[in-house]
Design a protein around this motif. Structure first.
Motif, PDB file in Angstrom:
ATOM      1  N   ARG A 288       0.856  -1.185   0.000  1.00 17.66           N
ATOM      2  CA  ARG A 288       0.000   0.000   0.000  1.00 17.66           C
ATOM      3  C   ARG A 288       0.892   1.234   0.000  1.00 17.66           C
ATOM      4  NH1 ARG A 288      -5.180   0.142   1.512  1.00 17.66           N
ATOM      5  NH2 ARG A 288      -5.023   1.925   0.143  1.00 17.66           N
ATOM      6  N   PHE A 289       0.557   2.196  -0.845  1.00 22.80           N
ATOM      7  CA  PHE A 289       1.371   3.401  -0.955  1.00 22.80           C
ATOM      8  C   PHE A 289       0.626   4.650  -0.505  1.00 22.80           C
ATOM      9  CE2 PHE A 289       3.893   0.821  -3.777  1.00 22.80           C
ATOM     10  CZ  PHE A 289       5.161   1.357  -3.702  1.00 22.80           C
ATOM     11  N   ILE A 290       1.363   5.535   0.139  1.00 21.25           N
ATOM     12  CA  ILE A 290       0.933   6.917   0.306  1.00 21.25           C
ATOM     13  C   ILE A 290       2.056   7.701  -0.359  1.00 21.25           C
ATOM     14  CG2 ILE A 290       0.371   8.771   1.912  1.00 21.25           C
ATOM     15  CD1 ILE A 290       0.188   5.815   3.708  1.00 21.25           C
ATOM     16  N   LEU A 291       1.695   8.479  -1.360  1.00 17.14           N
ATOM     17  CA  LEU A 291       2.718   9.149  -2.158  1.00 17.14           C
ATOM     18  C   LEU A 291       2.853  10.627  -1.798  1.00 17.14           C
ATOM     19  CD1 LEU A 291       1.929   7.690  -5.707  1.00 17.14           C
ATOM     20  CD2 LEU A 291       3.775   7.014  -4.168  1.00 17.14           C
ATOM     21  N   VAL A 292       4.065  11.100  -1.994  1.00 19.73           N
ATOM     22  CA  VAL A 292       4.359  12.520  -1.832  1.00 19.73           C
ATOM     23  C   VAL A 292       5.264  12.863  -3.005  1.00 19.73           C
ATOM     24  CG1 VAL A 292       5.344  14.271  -0.290  1.00 19.73           C
ATOM     25  CG2 VAL A 292       4.430  12.161   0.692  1.00 19.73           C
ATOM     26  N   HIS A 293       5.168  14.083  -3.516  1.00 18.01           N
ATOM     27  CA  HIS A 293       6.178  14.464  -4.502  1.00 18.01           C
ATOM     28  C   HIS A 293       6.633  15.892  -4.269  1.00 18.01           C
ATOM     29  CE1 HIS A 293       3.660  17.009  -7.149  1.00 18.01           C
ATOM     30  NE2 HIS A 293       2.688  16.150  -6.905  1.00 18.01           N
ATOM     31  N   GLY A 294       7.807  16.183  -4.775  1.00 13.95           N
ATOM     32  CA  GLY A 294       8.350  17.533  -4.622  1.00 13.95           C
ATOM     33  C   GLY A 294       7.767  18.448  -5.684  1.00 13.95           C
ATOM     34  N   VAL A 295       8.080  19.732  -5.564  1.00 10.21           N
ATOM     35  CA  VAL A 295       7.537  20.697  -6.524  1.00 10.21           C
ATOM     36  C   VAL A 295       8.557  21.052  -7.600  1.00 10.21           C
ATOM     37  CG1 VAL A 295       5.820  21.639  -4.963  1.00 10.21           C
ATOM     38  CG2 VAL A 295       8.139  22.600  -4.963  1.00 10.21           C
ATOM     39  N   GLY A 296       9.774  20.510  -7.452  1.00 11.03           N
ATOM     40  CA  GLY A 296      10.786  20.670  -8.491  1.00 11.03           C
ATOM     41  C   GLY A 296      11.156  22.106  -8.781  1.00 11.03           C
ATOM     42  N   SER A 297      11.786  22.296  -9.936  1.00  7.87           N
ATOM     43  CA  SER A 297      12.324  23.619 -10.295  1.00  7.87           C
ATOM     44  C   SER A 297      11.265  24.710 -10.258  1.00  7.87           C
ATOM     45  CB  SER A 297      12.911  23.573 -11.700  1.00  7.87           C
ATOM     46  OG  SER A 297      13.854  22.559 -11.799  1.00  7.87           O
ATOM     47  N   ILE A 298      10.118  24.433 -10.840  1.00  7.74           N
ATOM     48  CA  ILE A 298       9.113  25.500 -10.955  1.00  7.74           C
ATOM     49  C   ILE A 298       8.675  26.025  -9.587  1.00  7.74           C
ATOM     50  CG2 ILE A 298       7.146  23.885 -11.250  1.00  7.74           C
ATOM     51  CD1 ILE A 298       7.473  27.316 -12.949  1.00  7.74           C
ATOM     52  N   GLY A 299       8.402  25.107  -8.648  1.00  9.76           N
ATOM     53  CA  GLY A 299       7.961  25.526  -7.319  1.00  9.76           C
ATOM     54  C   GLY A 299       9.037  26.329  -6.608  1.00  9.76           C
ATOM     55  N   HIS A 300      10.246  25.800  -6.612  1.00  5.78           N
ATOM     56  CA  HIS A 300      11.339  26.475  -5.898  1.00  5.78           C
ATOM     57  C   HIS A 300      11.675  27.826  -6.525  1.00  5.78           C
ATOM     58  CE1 HIS A 300      12.543  23.431  -2.937  1.00  5.78           C
ATOM     59  NE2 HIS A 300      12.024  22.586  -3.805  1.00  5.78           N
ATOM     60  N   LEU A 301      11.688  27.864  -7.860  1.00  7.42           N
ATOM     61  CA  LEU A 301      12.032  29.121  -8.536  1.00  7.42           C
ATOM     62  C   LEU A 301      11.028  30.224  -8.223  1.00  7.42           C
ATOM     63  CD1 LEU A 301      13.189  27.999 -12.105  1.00  7.42           C
ATOM     64  CD2 LEU A 301      14.532  29.252 -10.419  1.00  7.42           C
TER      65      LEU A 301
END
Ligand code: IPE
Length: 279
Positions: free
Chosen positions: A53-66
Protein backbone atom coordinates in the motif's frame (compact mmCIF):
# COMPACT_ATOMS: atom_id res chain seq x y z
CA UNK A 1 25.11 -10.34 -4.41
CA UNK A 2 26.53 -10.70 -0.91
CA UNK A 3 25.33 -9.19 2.34
CA UNK A 4 22.09 -9.53 4.21
CA UNK A 5 18.80 -9.08 2.47
CA UNK A 6 16.72 -6.21 3.78
CA UNK A 7 12.96 -6.32 3.64
CA UNK A 8 10.39 -3.62 4.27
CA UNK A 9 8.96 -3.69 7.77
CA UNK A 10 5.30 -3.69 6.83
CA UNK A 11 3.42 -3.31 3.59
CA UNK A 12 2.50 0.35 4.01
CA UNK A 13 5.02 2.57 2.30
CA UNK A 14 5.31 6.33 2.31
CA UNK A 15 7.19 7.15 -0.85
CA UNK A 16 8.35 10.61 -1.85
CA UNK A 17 9.38 11.28 -5.42
CA UNK A 18 11.83 14.15 -5.05
CA UNK A 19 11.58 17.32 -7.08
CA UNK A 20 15.14 16.62 -8.27
CA UNK A 21 13.82 13.45 -9.92
CA UNK A 22 10.81 15.12 -11.53
CA UNK A 23 12.85 18.05 -12.90
CA UNK A 24 16.51 18.94 -13.22
CA UNK A 25 16.83 21.36 -10.32
CA UNK A 26 20.54 21.91 -10.99
CA UNK A 27 19.79 23.35 -14.43
CA UNK A 28 16.58 24.97 -13.19
CA UNK A 29 14.88 23.20 -16.09
CA UNK A 30 11.10 23.27 -15.97
CA UNK A 31 10.79 20.18 -18.11
CA UNK A 32 9.29 17.20 -16.29
CA UNK A 33 11.14 13.92 -16.78
CA UNK A 34 8.06 12.07 -17.94
CA UNK A 35 10.00 8.94 -18.97
CA UNK A 36 11.47 8.58 -15.48
CA UNK A 37 8.06 9.22 -13.94
CA UNK A 38 6.50 6.50 -16.10
CA UNK A 39 9.14 4.00 -14.99
CA UNK A 40 8.49 4.84 -11.34
CA UNK A 41 4.72 4.52 -11.86
CA UNK A 42 5.17 1.05 -13.41
CA UNK A 43 7.18 -0.02 -10.36
CA UNK A 44 4.55 1.34 -7.98
CA UNK A 45 1.80 -0.52 -9.87
CA UNK A 46 3.72 -3.77 -9.73
CA UNK A 47 4.22 -3.41 -5.99
CA UNK A 48 0.55 -2.52 -5.43
CA UNK A 49 -0.40 -5.67 -7.32
CA UNK A 50 1.85 -7.60 -4.92
CA UNK A 51 -0.04 -6.22 -1.92
CA UNK A 52 1.95 -3.12 -0.97
CA UNK A 53 0.00 0.00 0.00
CA UNK A 54 1.37 3.40 -0.96
CA UNK A 55 0.93 6.92 0.31
CA UNK A 56 2.72 9.15 -2.16
CA UNK A 57 4.36 12.52 -1.83
CA UNK A 58 6.18 14.46 -4.50
CA UNK A 59 8.35 17.53 -4.62
CA UNK A 60 7.54 20.70 -6.52
CA UNK A 61 10.79 20.67 -8.49
CA UNK A 62 12.32 23.62 -10.29
CA UNK A 63 9.11 25.50 -10.96
CA UNK A 64 7.96 25.53 -7.32
CA UNK A 65 11.34 26.47 -5.90
CA UNK A 66 12.03 29.12 -8.54
CA UNK A 67 8.74 30.91 -8.06
CA UNK A 68 8.79 30.71 -4.26
CA UNK A 69 12.32 32.16 -4.27
CA UNK A 70 11.57 34.77 -6.97
CA UNK A 71 8.57 36.18 -5.13
CA UNK A 72 10.13 35.55 -1.70
CA UNK A 73 7.02 33.73 -0.58
CA UNK A 74 9.06 31.82 2.02
CA UNK A 75 9.75 35.15 3.74
CA UNK A 76 6.08 35.69 4.46
CA UNK A 77 2.91 36.81 2.76
CA UNK A 78 2.75 40.56 3.25
CA UNK A 79 1.02 43.07 1.03
CA UNK A 80 -1.51 42.54 -1.75
CA UNK A 81 1.16 41.90 -4.37
CA UNK A 82 2.13 38.64 -2.68
CA UNK A 83 -1.39 37.26 -2.85
CA UNK A 84 -1.51 37.09 -6.61
CA UNK A 85 2.06 35.73 -6.63
CA UNK A 86 1.01 32.84 -4.42
CA UNK A 87 -1.94 32.18 -6.72
CA UNK A 88 0.39 32.21 -9.71
CA UNK A 89 2.83 29.84 -7.99
CA UNK A 90 0.05 27.42 -6.99
CA UNK A 91 -1.36 27.42 -10.51
CA UNK A 92 1.98 26.83 -12.25
CA UNK A 93 2.85 23.99 -9.86
CA UNK A 94 -0.61 22.50 -10.45
CA UNK A 95 -0.20 22.70 -14.22
CA UNK A 96 3.44 21.75 -14.63
CA UNK A 97 4.01 19.24 -11.86
CA UNK A 98 0.93 18.04 -9.99
CA UNK A 99 -1.33 17.36 -12.96
CA UNK A 100 1.52 15.61 -14.83
CA UNK A 101 2.27 13.29 -11.92
CA UNK A 102 -1.43 12.50 -11.49
CA UNK A 103 -1.92 11.72 -15.17
CA UNK A 104 1.04 9.36 -15.37
CA UNK A 105 -0.17 7.53 -12.26
CA UNK A 106 -3.65 7.24 -13.76
CA UNK A 107 -2.25 5.97 -17.07
CA UNK A 108 -0.52 3.21 -15.15
CA UNK A 109 -3.67 2.13 -13.36
CA UNK A 110 -2.81 3.67 -9.97
CA UNK A 111 -5.93 5.05 -8.22
CA UNK A 112 -4.21 8.17 -6.91
CA UNK A 113 -6.19 11.02 -5.37
CA UNK A 114 -4.66 14.43 -4.77
CA UNK A 115 -4.70 16.05 -1.34
CA UNK A 116 -3.30 19.54 -0.98
CA UNK A 117 -1.28 20.33 2.15
CA UNK A 118 -2.69 23.88 1.99
CA UNK A 119 -6.15 22.35 2.53
CA UNK A 120 -5.21 19.82 5.19
CA UNK A 121 -2.31 21.23 7.24
CA UNK A 122 -1.89 24.07 9.74
CA UNK A 123 1.62 24.98 10.84
CA UNK A 124 3.31 26.80 13.68
CA UNK A 125 6.53 28.50 12.60
CA UNK A 126 7.00 26.16 9.69
CA UNK A 127 6.27 22.95 11.58
CA UNK A 128 3.08 20.91 11.23
CA UNK A 129 0.75 21.61 14.14
CA UNK A 130 -2.48 20.10 12.86
CA UNK A 131 -3.11 17.63 10.06
CA UNK A 132 -6.74 17.00 9.09
CA UNK A 133 -6.16 13.47 8.01
CA UNK A 134 -9.55 11.78 8.43
CA UNK A 135 -10.73 12.18 4.83
CA UNK A 136 -7.35 10.93 3.64
CA UNK A 137 -7.65 7.89 5.91
CA UNK A 138 -11.06 7.06 4.46
CA UNK A 139 -9.80 7.24 0.88
CA UNK A 140 -6.82 5.08 1.83
CA UNK A 141 -9.01 2.49 3.54
CA UNK A 142 -11.07 2.23 0.37
CA UNK A 143 -7.95 1.37 -1.63
CA UNK A 144 -6.99 4.76 -3.07
CA UNK A 145 -3.42 6.03 -3.14
CA UNK A 146 -3.39 9.46 -1.48
CA UNK A 147 -0.87 11.82 -2.98
CA UNK A 148 0.57 14.97 -1.43
CA UNK A 149 3.26 17.42 -2.46
CA UNK A 150 5.29 20.28 -1.04
CA UNK A 151 3.16 23.41 -0.58
CA UNK A 152 2.78 26.78 1.14
CA UNK A 153 0.39 26.33 4.05
CA UNK A 154 -1.35 28.40 6.73
CA UNK A 155 0.81 29.25 9.73
CA UNK A 156 -0.06 30.61 13.17
CA UNK A 157 2.87 33.03 12.85
CA UNK A 158 1.31 36.42 12.14
CA UNK A 159 4.43 37.86 10.57
CA UNK A 160 4.63 35.10 8.01
CA UNK A 161 1.00 34.14 7.38
CA UNK A 162 1.97 31.11 5.29
CA UNK A 163 5.07 28.94 5.48
CA UNK A 164 6.63 26.20 3.37
CA UNK A 165 5.63 22.67 4.23
CA UNK A 166 8.13 20.44 2.46
CA UNK A 167 7.21 17.03 1.15
CA UNK A 168 9.89 15.66 3.47
CA UNK A 169 8.09 16.92 6.57
CA UNK A 170 4.76 15.64 5.23
CA UNK A 171 6.27 12.19 4.65
CA UNK A 172 7.05 11.79 8.36
CA UNK A 173 3.60 13.06 9.34
CA UNK A 174 1.97 10.57 6.98
CA UNK A 175 4.09 7.73 8.35
CA UNK A 176 2.82 8.56 11.84
CA UNK A 177 -0.84 8.75 10.85
CA UNK A 178 -0.77 5.61 8.69
CA UNK A 179 1.61 3.69 10.92
CA UNK A 180 4.03 3.17 8.05
CA UNK A 181 7.38 1.81 9.14
CA UNK A 182 9.22 2.65 5.94
CA UNK A 183 9.63 6.10 4.42
CA UNK A 184 11.32 6.01 1.05
CA UNK A 185 12.86 9.02 -0.65
CA UNK A 186 13.60 8.79 -4.36
CA UNK A 187 16.27 11.37 -5.21
CA UNK A 188 18.84 12.12 -7.97
CA UNK A 189 21.85 10.56 -6.21
CA UNK A 190 22.43 7.05 -4.84
CA UNK A 191 21.81 8.06 -1.24
CA UNK A 192 23.74 9.88 1.46
CA UNK A 193 27.48 10.22 0.95
CA UNK A 194 30.17 10.84 3.54
CA UNK A 195 30.72 14.24 1.91
CA UNK A 196 29.17 16.22 -0.90
CA UNK A 197 28.84 13.60 -3.68
CA UNK A 198 30.30 16.00 -6.26
CA UNK A 199 33.61 15.94 -4.36
CA UNK A 200 36.24 13.35 -5.33
CA UNK A 201 36.43 10.28 -3.11
CA UNK A 202 32.86 10.64 -1.81
CA UNK A 203 31.55 7.29 -0.54
CA UNK A 204 27.95 6.14 -0.33
CA UNK A 205 26.85 5.40 3.24
CA UNK A 206 24.69 2.27 3.10
CA UNK A 207 23.66 2.15 6.74
CA UNK A 208 23.30 5.17 8.96
CA UNK A 209 22.15 5.31 12.57
CA UNK A 210 20.25 8.33 13.77
CA UNK A 211 23.23 9.24 15.93
CA UNK A 212 25.56 9.22 12.89
CA UNK A 213 23.00 11.29 11.01
CA UNK A 214 23.66 14.27 13.28
CA UNK A 215 27.37 14.06 12.61
CA UNK A 216 27.02 13.69 8.87
CA UNK A 217 24.51 16.53 8.54
CA UNK A 218 27.02 19.31 8.00
CA UNK A 219 29.10 17.33 5.52
CA UNK A 220 26.19 16.61 3.22
CA UNK A 221 25.52 18.76 0.15
CA UNK A 222 22.76 21.31 0.51
CA UNK A 223 21.06 20.53 -2.79
CA UNK A 224 20.63 22.68 -5.85
CA UNK A 225 20.99 26.46 -5.50
CA UNK A 226 17.33 27.05 -6.19
CA UNK A 227 16.30 24.81 -3.28
CA UNK A 228 14.27 26.65 -0.62
CA UNK A 229 13.48 23.58 1.46
CA UNK A 230 16.81 21.96 2.22
CA UNK A 231 17.66 19.14 -0.23
CA UNK A 232 19.42 16.16 1.38
CA UNK A 233 20.19 18.15 4.53
CA UNK A 234 16.49 18.82 4.91
CA UNK A 235 15.85 15.08 4.90
CA UNK A 236 18.45 14.42 7.59
CA UNK A 237 17.10 17.29 9.68
CA UNK A 238 13.60 15.86 9.38
CA UNK A 239 14.86 12.44 10.46
CA UNK A 240 16.53 14.00 13.51
CA UNK A 241 13.31 15.80 14.40
CA UNK A 242 11.45 12.47 14.49
CA UNK A 243 13.39 10.20 16.86
CA UNK A 244 10.20 8.39 17.93
CA UNK A 245 9.65 7.17 14.35
CA UNK A 246 12.98 5.34 14.57
CA UNK A 247 12.47 4.23 18.19
CA UNK A 248 9.27 2.50 17.02
CA UNK A 249 11.25 0.57 14.44
CA UNK A 250 10.81 2.97 11.53
CA UNK A 251 13.39 3.26 8.78
CA UNK A 252 14.15 5.81 6.07
CA UNK A 253 15.53 4.61 2.78
CA UNK A 254 17.05 6.99 0.24
CA UNK A 255 17.74 5.79 -3.29
CA UNK A 256 18.37 7.02 -6.81
CA UNK A 257 15.01 7.20 -8.57
CA UNK A 258 16.62 8.29 -11.85
CA UNK A 259 17.94 4.72 -12.22
CA UNK A 260 15.57 2.32 -13.89
CA UNK A 261 13.59 -0.10 -11.71
CA UNK A 262 15.43 1.00 -8.58
CA UNK A 263 12.25 1.26 -6.53
CA UNK A 264 11.48 -2.40 -7.23
CA UNK A 265 15.05 -3.48 -6.51
CA UNK A 266 15.20 -1.55 -3.25
CA UNK A 267 11.88 -2.92 -1.98
CA UNK A 268 12.67 -6.47 -3.02
CA UNK A 269 16.14 -6.45 -1.51
CA UNK A 270 17.83 -6.82 -4.89
CA UNK A 271 20.27 -3.96 -4.49
CA UNK A 272 22.42 -2.49 -1.74
CA UNK A 273 23.04 0.78 -3.54
CA UNK A 274 21.02 3.05 -1.32
CA UNK A 275 21.12 4.54 2.18
CA UNK A 276 19.17 3.04 5.01
CA UNK A 277 18.68 5.13 8.14
CA UNK A 278 17.59 3.10 11.13
CA UNK A 279 17.63 3.83 14.85
C1 IPE B 1 9.00 22.43 -1.32
O1 IPE B 1 8.62 21.09 -1.35
C2 IPE B 1 7.73 23.24 -1.23
C3 IPE B 1 7.84 24.63 -1.76
C4 IPE B 1 8.92 25.19 -2.23
C5 IPE B 1 6.61 25.38 -1.76
P1 IPE B 1 9.68 19.92 -1.42
O2 IPE B 1 10.88 20.28 -0.61
O3 IPE B 1 8.99 18.68 -1.05
O4 IPE B 1 10.07 19.89 -2.95
P2 IPE B 1 11.37 19.27 -3.67
O5 IPE B 1 11.37 17.79 -3.48
O6 IPE B 1 12.58 19.89 -3.01
O7 IPE B 1 11.21 19.70 -5.08
Amino acid sequence: MGGTKIFVLNKILVFKIGGSVLTDKKRSSLEVRVGVLRGIARNIKELIDEGYRFILVHGVGSIGHLLVAKYELHKGIKGKEKLIRLTETQNRVNEIIRSRVLRVLEENGIPAVLFLPSSTIYQENGRIKEFYYRPVQRFFDLGFVPIFSGDMVADTNNDLGLTICSGDQIAFELAKVFNAKTIIFGVDVNGIYDRDPVLPGARLIKRLSLRDAREILEKVGKGANIDVSGGMRGKLREALLHPSFFENGGEVWIFNALRENMLLKVIKGETEIFTRIAG
